[in-house]
Design a protein around this motif. Sequence first.
Motif, mmCIF file in Angstrom:
data_model
loop_
_atom_site.group_PDB
_atom_site.id
_atom_site.type_symbol
_atom_site.label_atom_id
_atom_site.label_comp_id
_atom_site.label_asym_id
_atom_site.label_seq_id
_atom_site.Cartn_x
_atom_site.Cartn_y
_atom_site.Cartn_z
ATOM 1 N N ASN A 1 6.915 -24.832 -51.831
ATOM 2 C CA ASN A 1 7.199 -25.371 -50.505
ATOM 3 C C ASN A 1 6.266 -26.547 -50.254
ATOM 4 O O ASN A 1 5.033 -26.388 -50.219
ATOM 5 N N VAL A 2 6.847 -27.728 -50.085
ATOM 6 C CA VAL A 2 6.037 -28.934 -49.890
ATOM 7 C C VAL A 2 5.197 -28.817 -48.625
ATOM 8 O O VAL A 2 4.084 -29.354 -48.551
ATOM 9 N N ASP A 3 5.702 -28.095 -47.628
ATOM 10 C CA ASP A 3 4.967 -27.940 -46.369
ATOM 11 C C ASP A 3 3.593 -27.326 -46.616
ATOM 12 O O ASP A 3 2.602 -27.737 -45.998
ATOM 13 N N ASP A 4 3.528 -26.356 -47.520
ATOM 14 C CA ASP A 4 2.236 -25.705 -47.804
ATOM 15 C C ASP A 4 1.256 -26.690 -48.436
ATOM 16 O O ASP A 4 0.059 -26.692 -48.116
ATOM 17 N N ILE A 5 1.755 -27.547 -49.336
ATOM 18 C CA ILE A 5 0.878 -28.516 -50.013
ATOM 19 C C ILE A 5 0.353 -29.545 -49.024
ATOM 20 O O ILE A 5 -0.837 -29.888 -49.026
ATOM 21 N N VAL A 6 1.244 -30.042 -48.137
ATOM 22 C CA VAL A 6 0.813 -31.043 -47.150
ATOM 23 C C VAL A 6 -0.213 -30.434 -46.203
ATOM 24 O O VAL A 6 -1.248 -31.055 -45.888
ATOM 25 N N ALA A 7 0.067 -29.224 -45.740
ATOM 26 C CA ALA A 7 -0.865 -28.565 -44.807
ATOM 27 C C ALA A 7 -2.218 -28.363 -45.468
ATOM 28 O O ALA A 7 -3.279 -28.552 -44.824
ATOM 29 N N ASP A 8 -2.248 -27.970 -46.736
ATOM 30 C CA ASP A 8 -3.501 -27.745 -47.443
ATOM 31 C C ASP A 8 -4.271 -29.067 -47.607
ATOM 32 O O ASP A 8 -5.497 -29.114 -47.440
ATOM 33 N N ALA A 9 -3.537 -30.153 -47.920
ATOM 34 C CA ALA A 9 -4.192 -31.454 -48.076
ATOM 35 C C ALA A 9 -4.780 -31.929 -46.756
ATOM 36 O O ALA A 9 -5.903 -32.462 -46.703
ATOM 37 N N VAL A 10 -4.032 -31.723 -45.652
ATOM 38 C CA VAL A 10 -4.550 -32.102 -44.328
ATOM 39 C C VAL A 10 -5.796 -31.296 -43.998
ATOM 40 O O VAL A 10 -6.802 -31.832 -43.485
ATOM 41 N N GLY A 11 -5.785 -29.987 -44.304
ATOM 42 C CA GLY A 11 -6.941 -29.161 -44.041
ATOM 43 C C GLY A 11 -8.172 -29.581 -44.822
ATOM 44 O O GLY A 11 -9.304 -29.528 -44.301
ATOM 45 N N ALA B 1 11.212 -27.041 -47.223
ATOM 46 C CA ALA B 1 11.350 -28.209 -48.112
ATOM 47 C C ALA B 1 10.792 -27.816 -49.475
ATOM 48 O O ALA B 1 9.623 -28.043 -49.787
ATOM 49 N N VAL B 2 11.649 -27.198 -50.287
ATOM 50 C CA VAL B 2 11.232 -26.719 -51.606
ATOM 51 C C VAL B 2 11.560 -27.778 -52.652
ATOM 52 O O VAL B 2 12.688 -28.267 -52.731
ATOM 53 N N ALA B 3 10.545 -28.119 -53.427
ATOM 54 C CA ALA B 3 10.729 -29.124 -54.475
ATOM 55 C C ALA B 3 10.030 -28.667 -55.739
ATOM 56 O O ALA B 3 9.093 -27.865 -55.695
ATOM 57 N N GLU B 4 10.515 -29.154 -56.879
ATOM 58 C CA GLU B 4 9.865 -28.854 -58.154
ATOM 59 C C GLU B 4 8.797 -29.919 -58.400
ATOM 60 O O GLU B 4 9.118 -31.072 -58.719
ATOM 61 N N VAL B 5 7.546 -29.521 -58.243
ATOM 62 C CA VAL B 5 6.440 -30.464 -58.344
ATOM 63 C C VAL B 5 5.283 -29.824 -59.072
ATOM 64 O O VAL B 5 5.231 -28.605 -59.256
ATOM 65 N N ASP B 6 4.346 -30.662 -59.475
ATOM 66 C CA ASP B 6 3.046 -30.179 -59.941
ATOM 67 C C ASP B 6 2.162 -30.093 -58.700
ATOM 68 O O ASP B 6 1.782 -31.122 -58.121
ATOM 69 N N GLU B 7 1.850 -28.899 -58.271
ATOM 70 C CA GLU B 7 1.200 -28.700 -56.978
ATOM 71 C C GLU B 7 -0.131 -29.423 -56.884
ATOM 72 O O GLU B 7 -0.426 -30.088 -55.884
ATOM 73 N N SER B 8 -0.968 -29.319 -57.915
ATOM 74 C CA SER B 8 -2.290 -29.942 -57.851
ATOM 75 C C SER B 8 -2.190 -31.466 -57.834
ATOM 76 O O SER B 8 -2.948 -32.151 -57.124
ATOM 77 N N ARG B 9 -1.216 -32.036 -58.590
ATOM 78 C CA ARG B 9 -1.072 -33.488 -58.621
ATOM 79 C C ARG B 9 -0.510 -34.025 -57.305
ATOM 80 O O ARG B 9 -0.915 -35.095 -56.834
ATOM 81 N N LEU B 10 0.434 -33.289 -56.684
ATOM 82 C CA LEU B 10 0.943 -33.727 -55.388
ATOM 83 C C LEU B 10 -0.162 -33.638 -54.337
ATOM 84 O O LEU B 10 -0.264 -34.508 -53.461
ATOM 85 N N HIS B 11 -0.985 -32.601 -54.427
ATOM 86 C CA HIS B 11 -2.142 -32.485 -53.531
ATOM 87 C C HIS B 11 -3.059 -33.686 -53.711
ATOM 88 O O HIS B 11 -3.555 -34.274 -52.733
ATOM 89 N N GLN B 12 -3.280 -34.088 -54.950
ATOM 90 C CA GLN B 12 -4.114 -35.261 -55.243
ATOM 91 C C GLN B 12 -3.522 -36.525 -54.609
ATOM 92 O O GLN B 12 -4.243 -37.348 -54.030
#
Length: 573
Positions: A419-429, A451-462
């Motif tokens: 879920n992209v929402d979780d990654i964005v929220a974590d990056a904002v935090g 908003a589910v996407a196939e991504v590399d979670e750590s790289r999108l966070h970066q």
Amino acid sequence: MVITTIVVVTTLAFWARAQTSLPGHTWFFYGNLAMIWWLISIGVEISTPVLTCKIAWAQLAWLGVILLPTFWCFFLYEYTSSRQVPRAVVKLAVVFMPIVLLSLILTNTFHGQLYGPDTKLVVRPTGTYAHFDHQPLFYVVIGYLYLVILGTTITAGLAMWKANPAVRSFFVKLFLTTMIPIVANVLYIFFDVMWFDSDPTPFSFVASLTLVVWLIADNRWVDVSAIARDMLFYKSDDVVLLIDLEGNLLEANAAAHDAMMLSNGQPTTGLEGIGPIINSLIETEKLPDVPEAECNNRHYVARAYPIRLGKGQRLLGWTVSFVDVTVQTQAAERARAAERVQTQFLATVSHELRTPLTVVNGALGMLKGRVTEIPPETINHLVGLAAKNTTILASLLNDLLDTQKLESSEFTLNFAAVNVDDIVADAVGSMETFNATRNIKIRYQGSARPAVAEVDESRLHQVLVNVLSNASKFSPDNSYVDVALDTRLDTAVITVTDRGRGIPAGSEEKVFGRFTQVDETDHKDIYGSGLGMHIAKQILSKHHGSISYESELGVGTTFTITLPLAGAHVRAA
């Protein structure tokens, strides 16, 4: 005379037989054999005083008369086109038609349709000759021969018309040579013009054959060196101009016409870019120290060669070539730009490394040997400074390593449906304490639907951290950075909006380039490696996503990140 002519033709036949590399050499050789037969028949006809013998040998001569134009046509076709005559045409023109026509010719005694009863012997002081009473068959055969001759003329004419300008003069001479026996035959048939009391056509054919051999073998008309020089002029990709002493254009090659739209007689001294070079030649008889010119967005280097009739003779004009060095110039400019980028990068990295290292070194220096003398709160502050700047150093080194990996096979992504929402929220935090002293807050509004996407979670966070830190750095104190996630069709859209100074128009290459920043001056107040946004763009590209921005000076900037939702695309292997 006939014997001399036969010797000449025999010599030509042996020459043709040896020219195996010459297109059409077989037909040329057969043409010489037909010519020899024709000449022998004429020789016997001229020498005999008996009318019946003259008629008989005149009939036998038709074998050479019919075949010679045919062989000549085939030779010209293969020589000018470098293609073989079709077999069906050979069978028709070399076998069928000669057999039919000769059968009718040799049976003239029975039907009298070739030479009529008024054929008579004419006696002159120089000798005797037969005055033939031409009947319908004669004109039928002549009509056929003129069809063959018409084909020959068309073949030579097409070769002349299609020829490259560098070799056209050769084919013009070949065409004129082909016309010699045609003119001679027309004069004989319609105006009774004779040579040595005989048809001049075979002798004119001998002249044509001889001239063609001279043309091909001796290179007097087809000057290979001259053709090669002309080819360099007409076919060269470089601009080549021939100018007189006043700078007027005498001739230009095709490349010059295409590149500069020139016309003969046009003054060249006022032409854009190349005019100063022409002026230098006219005034000083040499090129300027830097013979470079730019015309119609192309870069050229000039070379000039004086035109003289001979060594020491007066100057007649100039041959000026302009070598297109646009590719080399652009490559050199890219190399200089890369060198400037590298220099800027080294300066930037040096500064970025030096600043935290100075802080770390200063903090450790204050602590060294004085831990017992320093209050605990000061120790905590110094250790905190050292730790913070060590993190900055680690981040810079990671950026450098990621940049190198992105250009090699070592950079891999581990895709998973998240879920992209979780990654964005974590990056904002994770950005809450970034520039805390400047009181910059980050506000996040999530998506109304998953908003589910196939991504590399750590790289999108970066990527998100890079964009958020960039927005925070350029935001004024006590301001907000707004982050929003939305879904549009099959795409997740993340926007990051700051209220900073904005980005000048046309700065995309600097924003997303390697080691570049929009403000590259020495007095800038915000520093960075110039790698963060470049890394973000490359990572998103490998996710089949994108990053772009819209900006207004003095108002702020909005960066937009797009990612395909799960199932919206088939990920490349």
